[in-house]
Design a protein around this motif. Structure first.
Motif, PDB file in Angstrom:
ATOM      1  N   ALA A  30      -1.732  -4.347 -14.204  1.00 54.22           N
ATOM      2  CA  ALA A  30      -2.060  -4.387 -12.780  1.00 54.22           C
ATOM      3  C   ALA A  30      -0.897  -4.933 -11.947  1.00 54.22           C
ATOM      4  CB  ALA A  30      -3.322  -5.204 -12.557  1.00 54.22           C
ATOM      5  N   ILE A  31      -0.162  -5.900 -12.525  1.00 52.25           N
ATOM      6  CA  ILE A  31       0.941  -6.522 -11.785  1.00 52.25           C
ATOM      7  C   ILE A  31       2.027  -5.502 -11.457  1.00 52.25           C
ATOM      8  CG2 ILE A  31       2.565  -8.456 -11.779  1.00 52.25           C
ATOM      9  CD1 ILE A  31       0.819  -9.315 -14.379  1.00 52.25           C
ATOM     10  N   ALA A  32       2.211  -4.536 -12.375  1.00 55.86           N
ATOM     11  CA  ALA A  32       3.230  -3.512 -12.141  1.00 55.86           C
ATOM     12  C   ALA A  32       2.867  -2.639 -10.948  1.00 55.86           C
ATOM     13  CB  ALA A  32       3.402  -2.647 -13.393  1.00 55.86           C
ATOM     14  N   TRP A  33       1.621  -2.691 -10.523  1.00 52.82           N
ATOM     15  CA  TRP A  33       1.166  -1.898  -9.380  1.00 52.82           C
ATOM     16  C   TRP A  33       1.493  -2.559  -8.041  1.00 52.82           C
ATOM     17  CZ3 TRP A  33      -1.226   2.796  -8.594  1.00 52.82           C
ATOM     18  CH2 TRP A  33      -1.632   3.497  -9.742  1.00 52.82           C
ATOM     19  N   VAL A  34       1.975  -3.814  -8.068  1.00 54.93           N
ATOM     20  CA  VAL A  34       2.121  -4.552  -6.813  1.00 54.93           C
ATOM     21  C   VAL A  34       2.952  -3.807  -5.772  1.00 54.93           C
ATOM     22  CG1 VAL A  34       3.020  -6.668  -5.751  1.00 54.93           C
ATOM     23  CG2 VAL A  34       1.598  -6.810  -7.794  1.00 54.93           C
ATOM     24  N   PRO A  35       4.186  -3.374  -6.127  1.00 60.21           N
ATOM     25  CA  PRO A  35       4.966  -2.675  -5.081  1.00 60.21           C
ATOM     26  C   PRO A  35       4.265  -1.423  -4.580  1.00 60.21           C
ATOM     27  CG  PRO A  35       6.307  -3.148  -7.019  1.00 60.21           C
ATOM     28  CD  PRO A  35       4.910  -3.470  -7.392  1.00 60.21           C
ATOM     29  N   MET A  36       3.719  -0.647  -5.506  1.00 58.36           N
ATOM     30  CA  MET A  36       3.016   0.581  -5.145  1.00 58.36           C
ATOM     31  C   MET A  36       1.813   0.280  -4.257  1.00 58.36           C
ATOM     32  SD  MET A  36       3.027   3.860  -5.614  1.00 58.36           S
ATOM     33  CE  MET A  36       3.841   4.333  -7.133  1.00 58.36           C
ATOM     34  N   ALA A  37       1.094  -0.805  -4.597  1.00 55.57           N
ATOM     35  CA  ALA A  37      -0.104  -1.160  -3.826  1.00 55.57           C
ATOM     36  C   ALA A  37       0.268  -1.528  -2.395  1.00 55.57           C
ATOM     37  CB  ALA A  37      -0.828  -2.317  -4.510  1.00 55.57           C
ATOM     38  N   ILE A  38       1.404  -2.232  -2.245  1.00 56.81           N
ATOM     39  CA  ILE A  38       1.834  -2.624  -0.901  1.00 56.81           C
ATOM     40  C   ILE A  38       2.141  -1.381  -0.069  1.00 56.81           C
ATOM     41  CG2 ILE A  38       3.642  -3.842   0.410  1.00 56.81           C
ATOM     42  CD1 ILE A  38       3.786  -5.802  -1.984  1.00 56.81           C
ATOM     43  N   MET A  39       2.702  -0.362  -0.742  1.00 56.55           N
ATOM     44  CA  MET A  39       2.985   0.885  -0.023  1.00 56.55           C
ATOM     45  C   MET A  39       1.710   1.643   0.300  1.00 56.55           C
ATOM     46  SD  MET A  39       6.452   2.494  -1.578  1.00 56.55           S
ATOM     47  CE  MET A  39       5.888   2.715  -3.236  1.00 56.55           C
ATOM     48  N   LEU A  40       0.769   1.619  -0.651  1.00 57.51           N
ATOM     49  CA  LEU A  40      -0.450   2.421  -0.506  1.00 57.51           C
ATOM     50  C   LEU A  40      -1.383   1.902   0.580  1.00 57.51           C
ATOM     51  CD1 LEU A  40      -1.517   3.164  -4.213  1.00 57.51           C
ATOM     52  CD2 LEU A  40      -1.025   4.869  -2.453  1.00 57.51           C
ATOM     53  N   TRP A  41      -1.560   0.593   0.645  1.00 63.44           N
ATOM     54  CA  TRP A  41      -2.611   0.037   1.499  1.00 63.44           C
ATOM     55  C   TRP A  41      -2.044  -0.559   2.772  1.00 63.44           C
ATOM     56  CZ3 TRP A  41      -7.516   1.089   0.135  1.00 63.44           C
ATOM     57  CH2 TRP A  41      -7.705   1.531  -1.175  1.00 63.44           C
ATOM     58  N   PRO A  42      -2.750  -0.376   3.893  1.00 65.92           N
ATOM     59  CA  PRO A  42      -2.224  -0.844   5.183  1.00 65.92           C
ATOM     60  C   PRO A  42      -2.095  -2.362   5.272  1.00 65.92           C
ATOM     61  CG  PRO A  42      -4.389   0.210   5.453  1.00 65.92           C
ATOM     62  CD  PRO A  42      -3.977   0.419   4.048  1.00 65.92           C
ATOM     63  N   THR A  43      -2.998  -3.118   4.699  1.00 58.67           N
ATOM     64  CA  THR A  43      -2.877  -4.574   4.827  1.00 58.67           C
ATOM     65  C   THR A  43      -2.648  -5.220   3.467  1.00 58.67           C
ATOM     66  OG1 THR A  43      -5.184  -5.135   4.487  1.00 58.67           O
ATOM     67  CG2 THR A  43      -4.559  -4.506   6.727  1.00 58.67           C
ATOM     68  N   ASN A  44      -2.093  -6.426   3.548  1.00 60.95           N
ATOM     69  CA  ASN A  44      -1.836  -7.216   2.355  1.00 60.95           C
ATOM     70  C   ASN A  44      -3.116  -7.506   1.589  1.00 60.95           C
ATOM     71  OD1 ASN A  44       0.267  -8.156   0.952  1.00 60.95           O
ATOM     72  ND2 ASN A  44       0.634  -9.984   2.190  1.00 60.95           N
ATOM     73  N   GLU A  45      -4.149  -7.853   2.373  1.00 59.71           N
ATOM     74  CA  GLU A  45      -5.435  -8.207   1.788  1.00 59.71           C
ATOM     75  C   GLU A  45      -5.963  -7.053   0.929  1.00 59.71           C
ATOM     76  OE1 GLU A  45      -6.488 -11.149   2.026  1.00 59.71           O
ATOM     77  OE2 GLU A  45      -8.422 -10.909   1.047  1.00 59.71           O
ATOM     78  N   GLN A  46      -5.879  -5.840   1.481  1.00 58.17           N
ATOM     79  CA  GLN A  46      -6.384  -4.668   0.765  1.00 58.17           C
ATOM     80  C   GLN A  46      -5.605  -4.417  -0.529  1.00 58.17           C
ATOM     81  OE1 GLN A  46      -5.993  -1.987   3.989  1.00 58.17           O
ATOM     82  NE2 GLN A  46      -8.106  -2.239   4.687  1.00 58.17           N
ATOM     83  N   SER A  47      -4.283  -4.610  -0.447  1.00 60.70           N
ATOM     84  CA  SER A  47      -3.514  -4.343  -1.669  1.00 60.70           C
ATOM     85  C   SER A  47      -3.821  -5.379  -2.762  1.00 60.70           C
ATOM     86  CB  SER A  47      -2.016  -4.268  -1.385  1.00 60.70           C
ATOM     87  OG  SER A  47      -1.593  -5.420  -0.701  1.00 60.70           O
ATOM     88  N   ILE A  48      -4.084  -6.617  -2.357  1.00 62.72           N
ATOM     89  CA  ILE A  48      -4.435  -7.631  -3.359  1.00 62.72           C
ATOM     90  C   ILE A  48      -5.785  -7.294  -4.003  1.00 62.72           C
ATOM     91  CG2 ILE A  48      -5.061 -10.050  -3.708  1.00 62.72           C
ATOM     92  CD1 ILE A  48      -2.957 -10.791  -1.666  1.00 62.72           C
ATOM     93  N   ILE A  49      -6.743  -6.897  -3.180  1.00 65.69           N
ATOM     94  CA  ILE A  49      -8.046  -6.516  -3.723  1.00 65.69           C
ATOM     95  C   ILE A  49      -7.897  -5.305  -4.648  1.00 65.69           C
ATOM     96  CG2 ILE A  49     -10.308  -5.554  -3.092  1.00 65.69           C
ATOM     97  CD1 ILE A  49     -10.284  -7.434  -0.682  1.00 65.69           C
ATOM     98  N   TYR A  50      -7.033  -4.392  -4.274  1.00 64.55           N
ATOM     99  CA  TYR A  50      -6.788  -3.207  -5.102  1.00 64.55           C
ATOM    100  C   TYR A  50      -6.239  -3.607  -6.472  1.00 64.55           C
ATOM    101  CZ  TYR A  50      -4.672   1.191  -6.624  1.00 64.55           C
ATOM    102  OH  TYR A  50      -4.309   2.286  -7.344  1.00 64.55           O
ATOM    103  N   ILE A  51      -5.306  -4.561  -6.494  1.00 63.83           N
ATOM    104  CA  ILE A  51      -4.738  -5.041  -7.763  1.00 63.83           C
ATOM    105  C   ILE A  51      -5.836  -5.656  -8.632  1.00 63.83           C
ATOM    106  CG2 ILE A  51      -3.116  -6.684  -8.801  1.00 63.83           C
ATOM    107  CD1 ILE A  51      -1.674  -4.482  -7.350  1.00 63.83           C
ATOM    108  N   THR A  52      -6.688  -6.476  -7.996  1.00 57.93           N
ATOM    109  CA  THR A  52      -7.787  -7.114  -8.722  1.00 57.93           C
ATOM    110  C   THR A  52      -8.730  -6.060  -9.294  1.00 57.93           C
ATOM    111  OG1 THR A  52      -7.642  -8.824  -7.039  1.00 57.93           O
ATOM    112  CG2 THR A  52      -9.522  -8.924  -8.518  1.00 57.93           C
ATOM    113  N   PHE A  53      -9.017  -5.055  -8.470  1.00 57.72           N
ATOM    114  CA  PHE A  53      -9.860  -3.942  -8.877  1.00 57.72           C
ATOM    115  C   PHE A  53      -9.286  -3.247 -10.106  1.00 57.72           C
ATOM    116  CE2 PHE A  53      -9.955   0.699  -8.613  1.00 57.72           C
ATOM    117  CZ  PHE A  53     -11.298   0.962  -8.731  1.00 57.72           C
ATOM    118  N   LEU A  54      -7.991  -2.940 -10.060  1.00 60.29           N
ATOM    119  CA  LEU A  54      -7.351  -2.231 -11.174  1.00 60.29           C
ATOM    120  C   LEU A  54      -7.421  -3.032 -12.463  1.00 60.29           C
ATOM    121  CD1 LEU A  54      -4.078  -0.632  -9.781  1.00 60.29           C
ATOM    122  CD2 LEU A  54      -6.052   0.521 -10.779  1.00 60.29           C
TER     123      LEU A  54
END
Ligand SMILES: Nc1ncnc2c1ncn2[C@@H]1O[C@H](COP(=O)(O)OP(=O)(O)O)[C@@H](O)[C@H]1O
Ligand SMILES: [Mg+2]
Lengths: 305, 291
Positions: free
Chosen positions: A159-183
């Motif tokens: 999931a940690i490897a998704w961090v840069p991608m998640a930041i690009m994918l999601w409009p807010t920081n909060e959403q990308s963190i939740i996405y990482i947790t979800f993954l």
């Protein structure tokens, strides 16, 4: 018909009769020599005898924890340097002080609450998607054939490897963190649900069919409850990975949260707060696992473990 | 095949005609049953005995609707079988109770599938559980029951939907001898009360004779019907009848039929030596008629 029921009843009586007799005589030999003993004392004695193992484990566990604290105290007070360096590591008492200070500080609570909220959203979303998906993939070959290859390619990526991608994918920081947790929690839940589905006893499915169950009922009444123990294994593992992923994501890209708190403490040279953050993460992880286990026991009363 | 008598009022007639079934395997088709014709009249108790691996379960599973015959036909009350259904109740050797349902929940399952409302489900389940002496255990989970109790629940669950035929595949095979005797008695009782047709698979000859109106004896694989034996013992039957000369005669006859087939099933070399010691002694006159 009268004769038959009589015969049936007599058969049962002869079957259960000796057992009952044996039991009553057994009880009598235990109680009669004591006369009229104090009920509570006898009860306590029996409870102690039955729970000796559990008590022993609790006692040894407490001693072990105390020894750990003592070792920590001695290593830090004496600033031991033996390949690893305890010079800057906070002592237990410093951490305790830090805790009392944090208790009066609302920002600490904000960190904790925000982390818990991220876990709640990320994990719940993962459970709500992975469990039904696993059930469908386990039941319908086509769904399995289509989705499984994609899952297998994505699964090994931490999931940690998704961090840069998640930041690009999601409009807010909060959403990308939740996405990482979800993954993080998604794949353990999915894999365990699939495993549970593959172990469903086909004879139970046949039994249901013989009782007039159609596809939807078989799914709801057989496949789902039969897989529940494995689904809960998946939820427990998934909860652990969710915390791992959340803390990593918070340390890298967060603005709040207990992971961010821990990392910030390092930047601000608040060494006691590092240990406080770590302990807090440990306690939260432990608590959420216990919550899942309790829920499992509630949902599966037949599964006595 | 052609029924001369007018159709009886009660339902549950099973006709298996020239039945054959092969399993597809990597080594090619394996013929489990080559040619079997079996009939169960409404309300009749019929058993199938035969050496292990002769195709008894295969035959029963075809009647249940899990397997399609390669050749021949299977009908219940004249209707060809198309998949499993609640008109044929099934009892399995491994009990197969739903571990996540209580005893009562298991019994109510079939009624729930019929969309019966809660109170009538409750009433029906309680009545049947009472008949089987299980009232005290209705809220227990199957894991906490003994084998005999589990199978009683299995039988009650299969009967709850009011099937026309009850199919049992070695239901008491995993039970100890004493429990088995009690279970046979309970099954007989419920069968006589509910007036239902029963097709019972077993390898226990005593059990087959004690329970049945008629017994089919199968040959070694590929299975076919070797003999059909009518059991003339009167009802209600009692444990003491198992000592009667009539019972023992039937037993001796069936035993030698089966033993012959079991030896075949174990490999032909045994034949000469082993068969020497077997005298096919037909004290049971009805058996002599059939042969
Ligand atoms: N799924 C299967 N595939 C291949 N062969 C099978 C299968 N099921 C059963 N058989 C074979 O068919 C024969 C009959 O099996 P079965 O009906 O279970 O016998 P029984 O119940 O009389 O012991 C056996 O020899 C068995 O090996
Ligand atoms: Mg079998």
């Amino acid at each position: 018909m009268k004769v038959e029921t009589f015969a049936l009843r007599r058969e049962q009586q002869t079957a259960t009769g000796p057992e009952i007799g044996a039991e009553t005589s057994h009880v009598r030999t235990v109680q009669s020599p004591a006369g009229a003993p104090p009920q509570l004392a006898a009860y306590l004695r029996r409870w102690l005898a039955l729970n000796r193992r559990g008590l022993r484990a609790v006692l040894i566990g407490a001693i072990s924890l105390a020894l750990f604290l003592l070792a920590w105290h001695l290593l830090t007070e004496n600033r031991v340097v033996f390949f690893i360096r305890f010079t800057n590591v906070p002592s237990p008492s410093a951490v305790y002080e830090s805790l009392t200070r944090a208790m009066q500080d609302s920002t600490f609570f904000t960190h904790v609450v925000l982390s818990c909220r991220r876990i709640l959203f990320g994990f719940s979303l993962a459970a709500l998607i992975a469990v039904p998906l696993g059930l469908v993939m386990g039941r319908f070959r086509v769904a399995h054939e289509i989705l499984f290859p994609v899952m297998e390619v994505l699964r090994p990526i931490p999931a940690i490897a998704w961090v840069p991608m998640a930041i690009m994918l999601w409009p807010t920081n909060e959403q990308s963190i939740i996405y990482i947790t979800f993954l993080g929690s998604f794949f353990p839940i999915l894999v365990n649900t699939l495993h549970g589905m593959s172990l469903v006893d086909p004879v139970l499915v046949r039994a249901a069919q013989c009782l007039g169950a159609r596809e939807v009922s078989i799914f709801r009444e057989v496949y789902f409850p039969a897989s529940l123990p494995h689904i809960f294994t998946g939820l427990t593992v998934g909860m652990g990975v969710a915390w791992v992923s959340l803390i990593a994501a918070e340390m890298i890209s967060g603005q709040f949260g207990i992971g961010y708190f821990t990392w910030e403490a390092y930047s601000l040279v608040q060494y006691a707060d590092i240990a406080l953050g770590m302990i807090c993460i440990g306690v939260l992880g432990l608590g959420s696992s216990a919550l899942i286990r309790g829920l499992g026991r509630l949902v599966m009363p037949w599964n006595r473990t | 095949m052609n029924i001369m008598t007018p159709t009886p009022p009660s339902k549950g007639r099973v006709d298996v005609d020239n039945f054959a079934l092969s399993y597809d395997t990597l080594e090619g088709p394996v013929e489990a049953v080559s040619n079997a014709s079996i009939h169960v009249n409404p309300g009749e108790f019929v058993s199938i005995v035969g050496p292990s691996g002769c195709g008894k379960s295969t035959l029963l599973n075809a009647v249940a609707g899990f397997l399609k015959p390669t050749r021949g036909g299977v009908t219940v009350d004249g209707e060809p079988i198309d998949g499993p259904g609640a008109d044929r109740g099934m009892v399995f050797q491994q009990y197969s109770l739903f571990p996540w349902k209580t005893v009562k929940g298991n019994v109510e399952f079939g009624l729930k599938m019929k969309h019966l409302d809660k109170s009538s489900r409750d009433r029906a389940a309680r009545t049947l559980l009472g008949l089987a002496g299980l009232t005290a255990f209705e809220n227990k989970y199957p894991d906490s029951l003994s084998g005999g109790m589990k199978q009683r629940v299995g039988i009650v669950r299969a009967l709850a939907t009011g099937p026309k035929v009850l199919l049992l595949d070695e239901p008491f095979g995993a039970l100890d001898a004493q429990t088995r005797v009690i279970m046979q008695q309970i099954l007989t009782n419920m069968w006589q009360r509910l007036k239902i047709s029963v097709l019972f698979v077993t390898h226990d000859i005593d059990e087959a004779i004690f329970l049945s109106d008629r017994v089919y004896c199968m040959t070694a694989r590929p299975g076919s019907i070797k003999a059909e034996i009518t059991i003339p013992l009167e009802r209600p039957r009692h444990q003491s009848m198992m000592m009667s000369s009539e019972f023992l005669g039937l037993r001796r006859g069936l035993m030698s039929l089966i033993r012959e087939e079991s030896i075949k099933a174990m490999g032909g070399e045994l034949n000469d030596l082993a068969l020497d010691g077997l005298s096919i002694d037909l004290h049971g006159q009805s058996l002599a008629d059939v042969l």
